[in-house]
Design an enzyme around this catalytic site. Structure first.
Site, PDB file in Angstrom:
ATOM      1  N   ASP A 174     -24.756 -11.313  16.115  1.00  0.00           N
ATOM      2  CA  ASP A 174     -23.382 -11.716  16.447  1.00  0.00           C
ATOM      3  C   ASP A 174     -23.399 -12.938  17.373  1.00  0.00           C
ATOM      4  OD1 ASP A 174     -20.379 -11.269  17.341  1.00  0.00           O
ATOM      5  OD2 ASP A 174     -20.721  -9.776  15.778  1.00  0.00           O
ATOM      6  N   ASP A 282     -15.393 -15.276  12.029  1.00  0.00           N
ATOM      7  CA  ASP A 282     -14.485 -14.716  13.026  1.00  0.00           C
ATOM      8  C   ASP A 282     -13.467 -15.761  13.502  1.00  0.00           C
ATOM      9  OD1 ASP A 282     -13.505 -12.863  14.779  1.00  0.00           O
ATOM     10  OD2 ASP A 282     -15.350 -12.626  15.930  1.00  0.00           O
ATOM     11  N   ASP A 341     -10.890  -5.034  18.234  1.00  0.00           N
ATOM     12  CA  ASP A 341     -12.222  -4.544  18.586  1.00  0.00           C
ATOM     13  C   ASP A 341     -12.138  -3.163  19.218  1.00  0.00           C
ATOM     14  OD1 ASP A 341     -12.771  -7.175  17.994  1.00  0.00           O
ATOM     15  OD2 ASP A 341     -14.110  -7.474  19.699  1.00  0.00           O
TER      16      ASP A 341
HETATM   17  C1  9PG Z   1     -17.736 -12.210  19.463  1.00  0.00           C
HETATM   18  C2  9PG Z   1     -16.703 -11.143  19.159  1.00  0.00           C
HETATM   19  C3  9PG Z   1     -17.214 -10.087  18.166  1.00  0.00           C
HETATM   20  C4  9PG Z   1     -16.086  -9.158  17.767  1.00  0.00           C
HETATM   21  C5  9PG Z   1     -14.923  -9.969  17.230  1.00  0.00           C
HETATM   22  C6  9PG Z   1     -14.468 -10.973  18.283  1.00  0.00           C
HETATM   23  O1  9PG Z   1      -9.407 -12.225  23.203  1.00  0.00           O
HETATM   24  N1  9PG Z   1      -9.355 -11.533  22.175  1.00  0.00           N
HETATM   25  O2  9PG Z   1      -8.300 -11.055  21.760  1.00  0.00           O
HETATM   26  C7  9PG Z   1     -10.563 -11.253  21.459  1.00  0.00           C
HETATM   27  C8  9PG Z   1     -10.529 -10.305  20.466  1.00  0.00           C
HETATM   28  C9  9PG Z   1     -11.691  -9.999  19.780  1.00  0.00           C
HETATM   29  C10 9PG Z   1     -12.865 -10.651  20.074  1.00  0.00           C
HETATM   30  C11 9PG Z   1     -12.894 -11.607  21.054  1.00  0.00           C
HETATM   31  C12 9PG Z   1     -11.738 -11.911  21.752  1.00  0.00           C
HETATM   32  O3  9PG Z   1     -14.018 -10.286  19.417  1.00  0.00           O
HETATM   33  O4  9PG Z   1     -13.859  -9.161  16.853  1.00  0.00           O
HETATM   34  O5  9PG Z   1     -16.530  -8.239  16.805  1.00  0.00           O
HETATM   35  O6  9PG Z   1     -17.754 -10.711  17.017  1.00  0.00           O
HETATM   36  O7  9PG Z   1     -15.555 -11.812  18.649  1.00  0.00           O
HETATM   37  O8  9PG Z   1     -17.260 -13.129  20.385  1.00  0.00           O
END
Ligand code: 9PG
Length: 505
Positions: A174, A282, A341
């Site tokens: 990741d 992502d 998440d």
């Molecule tokens: C890596 C991650 C992982 C994870 C993804 C994503 O700020 N936010 O709302 C937010 C939500 C999800 C997130 C990061 C920030 O995670 O879903 O599985 O890959 O990125 O950075």
């Protein structure tokens, strides 16, 4: 082709099904008497919800809305094309396309049936292959929820070795391998290169997987400096914000720019050449934000055009979308994250009551939205995010851990992120059974299922907590603070300190 459609409800509305825009956005049945508060902080609106409708006071949602009526029946209104929104307006359901207009689908009756009919209509209009729904997703070990960005060649190799003969199809690397968001080349923690790491994974009999956020760019990247003309801007030429993460402001690529499409295609082919056959892309919402594009077109069409190029370049790799606008991604990916998440905690008072934000990482948030999106299963492999097996390393109760595991089995998308050396012998055994078993699943109700005859109920994850007026006032302050980059930077530093302990062996 119809820009707007208005449907009279045959019976008064009791609950409204609000469908979130992208993977992380709240999707739930809400009481029509209890409108939801605007989520905070504003700086993150565009990365968790659809910022265009964030101040909408009526019940509303993206592409599809449904009403549970006094007579017990469900009335569903759904768009069959992109760039559409549905509102509950008194005793009518209103659907509206942002641009030219498109087709609408309506159905009335039993809940499971009307959603299944909508899914079938979408499959046709978006050319989704029918073979997907019969297959299982691969089983995945993912590095994010134990290492976060603190991955390197050594600790990943160690984790890979420690998995032993557990039946994971994919070992997915990741966030944390890249030089910068925008510069998708290995950083100093991967001196051997990504091809080398992929080969190492392959030698253990597993499929190498890799994470990228290819539509995002941060000012700290070479891409940002070299191609300012590739970035999405508003009509005044100002950069469009794609949120704030990793202690940096985020910007988006304009996927209608021919050079951007060429670059995306080359990047995807590069990843395949390195040897990665499972790709998690992502923060994809960045491609569908409002802006003035090189080639003027509706925002979700611009996104889908970009995704089409990506899909083609990925060839036969398994393609998982995340942070992705839901309907515009269908037919172009194999798997899709359909909730926010998970996290090592169940719920957070700060997020629930002060921020009124249900798209923030948290296990209850993940379960709530995922369960309410299971109707997507005929169209894509539905990814509920990872499950936890190492009880010592999280604050979930055994029942909450189990609920998450059951949901993964219902989704037929099984993954974990626990460090292998965290598991006790029993936990390792439980994980093995989880990966090997294929329980027989039946849906009994909105939140009720049976797994091999055993009753499972997700109702306890469904409530949307409501703040008192005092909490709201405090929340306004907290929301303001959360929109100040300098405060977010301090919070980031603090969280990095706490992280060391959390990810320790
Ligand atoms: C890596 C991650 C992982 C994870 C993804 C994503 O700020 N936010 O709302 C937010 C939500 C999800 C997130 C990061 C920030 O995670 O879903 O599985 O890959 O990125 O950075």
């Amino acid at each position: 082709m119809q820009k707007e459609i208005i449907i009279q409800l045959p019976s008064p509305a009791k609950r409204y099904y609000r469908h979130g825009w992208q993977s992380w956005s709240l999707t739930a049945w809400q009481d029509v008497e209890q409108p939801l508060q605007t989520p905070k902080p504003a700086l993150l609106h565009c990365m968790q919800y659809d910022a265009v409708y964030i101040h909408e006071k009526r019940s509303h949602g993206s592409w599809v809305g449904a009403v549970e009526m006094q007579n017990g029946k469900i009335l569903l209104l759904g768009a069959l094309n992109l760039d559409a929104h549905v509102f509950l307006n008194g005793d009518t359901l209103v659907g509206r396309y942002e641009s030219d207009g498109g087709e609408w689908f309506t159905a009335e009756g039993n809940e499971q049936e009307v959603f299944a009919q909508y899914a079938a209509a979408l499959a046709k209009s978006l050319s989704v292959s029918e073979t997907l729904s019969d297959s299982n997703a691969p089983t995945v070990w993912c590095s994010w929820y134990s290492f976060y960005t603190h991955i390197n060649e050594e600790n990943l190799t160690q984790a890979l070795d420690n998995l032993g003969d557990l039946p994971f199809d994919v070992f997915q690397v990741d966030d944390g391998w890249q030089r910068a968001i925008g510069d998708w080349i290995p950083n100093e923690k991967f001196p051997g290169g990504m091809d080398n790491l992929a080969a190492k994974i392959r030698r253990t009999g597993r499929t190498p997987g890799l994470w990228l956020a290819p539509l995002l760019v941060v000012p700290n990247s070479n891409l940002y400096r070299q191609h300012p003309d590739w970035l999405l801007r508003d009509k005044n030429g100002k950069l469009v914000s794609a949120g704030f993460n990793w202690n940096e402001p985020l910007y988006a690529l304009d996927t209608t720019h021919p050079d951007v499409l060429k670059w995306l295609s080359a990047l995807m082919r590069q990843i395949r050449e390195w040897g990665f056959d499972y790709v998690k892309l992502d923060f994809l919402y960045a491609g569908a934000l409002v802006g003035k594009r090189h080639n003027d077109m509706p925002r979700e069409q611009a996104y889908r055009q970009g995704l089409t190029v990506i899909r083609e370049a990925l060839g036969d790799a398994y393609f998982l979308t995340c942070g992705a606008p839901i309907i515009p991604s269908l037919g172009l990916c194999d798997g899709m994250r359909i909730g926010p998440d998970v996290a090592s905690h169940w719920a957070s008072k700060r997020d629930d009551l002060f921020l009124a934000n249900f798209a923030i990482p948290g296990t209850r948030n993940a379960i709530r939205t995922t369960v309410n999106r299971l109707w997507l299963a005929p169209l894509v492999h539905t990814d509920p995010d990872v499950t936890y097996f190492a009880a010592e390393k999280n604050t979930l109760t055994p029942a909450q851990e189990k609920m998450l595991q059951n949901l993964a089995q219902i989704c037929r998308y099984e993954a974990t992120s626990d460090k292998p050396n965290w598991w006790t012998e029993d936990e390792r055994k439980n994980l093995r059974t989880f990966l090997e078993d294929q329980p027989n699943i039946e849906r009994k109700g909105r939140y009720q299922f049976t797994l091999d005859g055993k009753e499972i109920d997700f109702s306890s994850a469904m409530p949307i907590p409501r703040a008192t007026w005092l909490q709201r006032i405090l929340g306004t302050f907290l929301g303001w603070a959360g929109s100040q980059p300098f405060i977010l930077r301090i919070l980031y530093k603090l969280s990095q300190r706490g992280l060391k302990e959390k990810i320790a062996d």
